[in-house]
Design an enzyme around this catalytic site. Structure first.
Site, PDB file in Angstrom:
ATOM      1  N   GLY A  12       0.839  -1.190   0.000  1.00 57.24           N
ATOM      2  CA  GLY A  12       0.000   0.000   0.000  1.00 57.24           C
ATOM      3  C   GLY A  12       0.871   1.236   0.000  1.00 57.24           C
TER       4      GLY A  12
ATOM      5  N   GLU B 266      20.010   0.671   1.851  1.00 57.20           N
ATOM      6  CA  GLU B 266      20.679   0.690   0.551  1.00 57.20           C
ATOM      7  C   GLU B 266      20.017   1.806  -0.244  1.00 57.20           C
ATOM      8  OE1 GLU B 266      21.652   0.855  -2.901  1.00 57.20           O
ATOM      9  OE2 GLU B 266      20.227  -0.774  -3.232  1.00 57.20           O
TER      10      GLU B 266
ATOM     11  N   CYS C 262      20.522   2.430  -9.080  1.00 55.25           N
ATOM     12  CA  CYS C 262      21.303   3.223  -8.130  1.00 55.25           C
ATOM     13  C   CYS C 262      22.791   3.105  -8.404  1.00 55.25           C
ATOM     14  CB  CYS C 262      20.990   2.791  -6.696  1.00 55.25           C
ATOM     15  SG  CYS C 262      21.206   1.019  -6.390  1.00 55.25           S
TER      16      CYS C 262
END
Length: 471
Positions: free
Chosen positions: A200, A244, A278
């Site tokens: 959600g 991370e 990333c």
């Protein structure tokens, strides 16, 4: 239209208590492909309670029992790997090659975890003491939208190996892939309550998780901004944290490199996963004395990076994941032009013939300085900034002049020379003349790129507490 299951609690999928319904839009054409009813705070609290109850028994399982569970999950993912690949293409926009590779990695991650478990010492002597490493407890796992199955696998495998139970909060932007992963875990036959999922809105789910004293561990992959918020909130209940986070990785091509190999590799590093990585090598540092050669090689090699609907051909790039990402990348390309950088390849707008969906032109800027926004801020799209340097020391200084420190790439004909340079860069990983991934080696960043490490025994350690017995 299919409805994606967003809640898995205590060994079964259930109807969410939440009522907010959202459409899932395919980036391939901007059309809705499914709907999902979001979980809410009540769903989250029930999931936490289920994980807490299951922890009592699961934390006492033997290594062999955990290995059997990990093996079963691997087998189930392998059985559904084509379904996962299709979902990754349609829901996220990955190329077919990327989708197949990423989801195979998700399966083999559980085999890697087994190898670690078979060698790991959970107890041993130190001087006059006996050291015991115990499960850290109920863990909340937050996973991103740019590597759904792989990141779920990485965190779930480590938590289960340690003897932890968990509540998974995957990105609400890619719920189809998360649903398939949970179906695989469900089919693997773990005890009820060991793995739970609530999907959600992040701000809704997070509130319940962060205030719960029953959650003792947070493992988060995502933006640096959100990671810092979670870290601050974690202190209130002293939750352990692994983060991370973002990156703005430098790719240093040294004077002695083979540029005919290094430049194509640099474009691969910048444009991997449609630039939504990333670890993307989005800052290319090259010797000023070789700038004309660099320009010619980039102009030639960039033509290989074709863009298109992955269902219709073997393209190198698909669309960005959603309209927000498309708009973000367009804004940064406009910023780069406004800052005075030279647009060598690509630019604003859709590639020719791709007006539907969220396709962008892979873009390369020349004449970039390390002070420009396009060189300092994480764009998360296929945009490469080429920065010139005069001396090797300048390249190292510019590589380190960043708030991030996740990955650095170095190219040189001499591995010994490259390793010496690697000692001076501030990043968690350094790739020398390669784009390889080592699933057993620690992964994580310096500075604003995160806290802690994932992968291998280092990742397992993040889900363990250390107890010392002295007698």
């Amino acid at each position: 239209m299919r409805t994606i299951k967003s809640v898995y609690i205590d060994g079964k999928f259930s109807i969410p208590h939440g009522s907010e319904c959202m459409e899932v839009i395919s980036p391939l054409n901007g059309e809705p492909i499914a709907k999902v009813i979001y979980a809410d705070q009540i769903d989250t609290q029930i999931a936490i309670e289920a994980a807490s109850k299951a922890l009592i028994m699961y934390s006492k399982t033997t290594i062999q029992q955990r290995i059997e569970y990990l093996t079963s999950i691997h087998d189930e993912i392998l059985r559904r790997v084509n379904d996962l690949a299709d979902a990754t293409i349609i829901e996220y926009g990955a190329t077919r090659e990327r989708a197949k590779w990423a989801n195979m990695i998700a399966a083999t991650t559980f085999l890697d975890a087994i190898e670690v478990l078979q060698k790991f010492q959970f107890s041993y002597a130190v001087n006059e003491s006996w050291i015991i490493k115990e499960p850290i407890g109920v863990s909340a796992l937050f996973t991103p939208w740019n590597a759904v199955a792989g990141t779920i696998a990485l965190k779930v495998a480590a938590a289960l190996s340690a003897g932890c139970t968990l509540v998974l909060k995957p990105s609400e932007f890619c719920p189809w892939q998360a649903e398939i992963m949970m179906e695989c875990i469900d089919a693997a036959g773990l005890p009820d309550g060991v793995v739970n999922m609530v999907n959600g809105r992040g701000e809704i789910i997070t509130e319940t998780i962060m205030r719960s004293p029953e959650i003792t561990k947070i493992s988060f992959t995502g933006s640096t901004v959100i990671g810092k918020i979670l870290a601050k909130r974690a202190v209130d209940t002293m939750k352990r944290v692994t983060l991370e986070l973002g990156g703005k990785s430098a790719n240093i091509i040294l004077e002695d490199a083979d540029f005919s190999l290094a430049i194509p590799m640099a474009l691969e590093a910048a444009f991997m996963n449609n630039g939504q990585a990333c670890v993307a090598g989005s800052r290319l540092l090259v010797p000023r004395s070789r700038i004309d050669e660099v320009r010619a090689l980039i102009s030639r090699e960039a033509t290989r990076f074709t863009v298109g609907d992955p269902r219709l051909g073997n393209f190198k790039l698909g669309p960005l994941a959603n309209s927000k990402q498309y708009d973000r990348v367009q804004q940064y390309i406009e910023i780069g032009i406004g800052e005075g950088a030279e647009l060598l390849v690509g630019g604003m707008g859709h590639p020719q013939g791709l007006t539907e969906g969220y396709y962008v032109k892979p873009t390369v800027f020349m004449g970039v300085t390390n002070a420009m926004r396009i060189a300092r801020e994480e764009i998360f799209g296929p945009v490469l900034s080429v920065i010139s340097y005069d001396k090797e020391e300048d390249a190292i200084s510019m590589a380190n002049d960043s708030e991030y420190g996740l990955m650095t790439y170095i190219s040189s004909r001499s591995a010994t020379h490259a390793r010496e340079v690697a000692k001076s860069v501030k990043s968690g990983r350094v790739l020398i003349n390669t784009l390889k991934h080592d699933p057993m080696a620690p992964f994580g960043g310096f500075k604003n790129s995160g806290i802690g490490r994932e992968n291998g025994s280092f990742g397992l350690e993040e889900f363990l507490e250390v107890k010392t017995l002295i007698s």
